[in-house]
Enzyme design. Structure first.
Site, PDB file in Angstrom:
ATOM      1  N   SER A   1      -9.400   1.607   3.112  1.00 34.58           N
ATOM      2  CA  SER A   1      -8.627   2.428   2.200  1.00 34.58           C
ATOM      3  C   SER A   1      -7.593   1.646   1.405  1.00 34.58           C
ATOM      4  O   SER A   1      -7.037   2.151   0.431  1.00 34.58           O
ATOM      5  CB  SER A   1      -7.927   3.542   2.984  1.00 34.58           C
ATOM      6  OG  SER A   1      -6.991   3.009   3.921  1.00 34.58           O
TER       7      SER A   1
ATOM      8  N   LYS B   1       0.850  -1.196   0.000  1.00 32.03           N
ATOM      9  CA  LYS B   1       0.000   0.000   0.000  1.00 32.03           C
ATOM     10  C   LYS B   1       0.885   1.245   0.000  1.00 32.03           C
ATOM     11  O   LYS B   1       1.891   1.302   0.719  1.00 32.03           O
ATOM     12  CB  LYS B   1      -0.903  -0.015   1.232  1.00 32.03           C
ATOM     13  CG  LYS B   1      -1.878   1.144   1.334  1.00 32.03           C
ATOM     14  CD  LYS B   1      -2.713   0.974   2.612  1.00 32.03           C
ATOM     15  CE  LYS B   1      -3.717   2.103   2.809  1.00 32.03           C
ATOM     16  NZ  LYS B   1      -4.492   1.921   4.059  1.00 32.03           N
TER      17      LYS B   1
ATOM     18  N   SER C   1      -9.492  -0.500   7.340  1.00 35.00           N
ATOM     19  CA  SER C   1      -8.826  -0.443   6.035  1.00 35.00           C
ATOM     20  C   SER C   1      -8.140  -1.740   5.646  1.00 35.00           C
ATOM     21  O   SER C   1      -7.907  -1.989   4.465  1.00 35.00           O
ATOM     22  CB  SER C   1      -7.803   0.697   6.021  1.00 35.00           C
ATOM     23  OG  SER C   1      -8.439   1.940   6.156  1.00 35.00           O
TER      24      SER C   1
END
Length: 253
Positions: free
Chosen positions: A156, A82, A180
């Protein structure tokens, strides 16, 4: 008789790749070529913010092969990250291109993955600054659930969820404060592991994270066993990070 591993559809779970690597039936270089071909076939799916050059990953894989396989379950395993986590030599943007920087170092957790012989393919999409659970708050374009282009990926950690679920990598490193690391896993039918904060240090995260006392690095994987194996390798007390817990060295994940 076991069927041969398919470059197009073969599983990237740790047990499968580890068995094939150690039997000599498959090499990290072959897996790298396979996943780059899979990524190319998906086209512009908005999963990747930065994808390392294929030649770079093939060179890293060749170096591993020259040294020979180890007993580490992450040896030669491809993964994504990420884009709020620092990987040396790869840009970190937090999904805001104007704030991009290229780190020279990273924290304990990411360093341990590198030492294991895992192969980092690149950085994946996210809700900007990790604020949101939908996966569409990004200037890089929203990636959709692997099940339908009409449905969101969740966030996210959107790119982390899709990159694993679509068979583009074996696992992904992300973050979770309020969901997330679990929402995209649920929306894409994979495993999302959120350890207790303090077990895995956030020193690899850009700025230490947005909610330092509650946020933790997380793992997206194809199986529970895979998620635990990756989490176990990353875990441990890190005196450089204020919210790391000393008992992290004594807890069995």
């Amino acid at each position: 008789m076991t069927s041969p591993w398919s470059p197009e559809t073969g599983s990237l779970d740790l047990k499968t790749l580890g068995r094939l690597y150690r039997s000599g039936a498959l090499t990290p270089s072959a897996v790298v070529d396979a996943v780059y071909d899979r990524i190319a076939r998906r086209g512009d799916d908005h999963v990747w913010i930065y994808l390392a050059p294929r030649a770079q990953l093939l060179s890293e894989a060749a170096a591993l092969e020259a040294a020979g396989p180890t007993d580490d379950p992450l040896w030669g395993i491809p993964y994504s990250v990420k884009d709020c986590n620092d990987v040396p030599g790869m840009p970190t943007t937090n999904a805001l291109p104007e704030m991009a920087y290229v780190p020279e170092t990273t924290g304990q957790a990411m360093q341990r993955l590198a030492e294991s012989g895992a192969l980092c393919l690149g950085k994946v999409n996210m809700d900007q600054f990790g604020v949101g659970l939908v996966g569409v708050r990004t200037p890089y374009g929203a990636c959709s659930s692997v099940f339908s282009v009409a449905h969101i990926s969740g966030g996210s950690s959107s790119g982390s969820g899709v990159s694993v679920a679509a068979g583009l990598c074996s696992f992904s490193i992300a973050n979770d404060a309020a969901g997330s690391g679990r929402v995209p896993a649920a929306f894409n039918n994979i495993v999302g592991l959120k350890p207790t904060p303090g077990l895995i240090s956030n020193s690899s995260v850009s700025g230490g994270g947005s909610l330092k006392s509650a946020e933790t690095m997380t793992v997206f994987a194809l199986t529970v066993a895979d998620a635990v194996a990756v989490g176990r390798r990353m875990a441990g007390y890190d005196p450089s990070y204020e919210f790391s817990k000393e008992e992290a060295d004594r807890v069995a994940l």
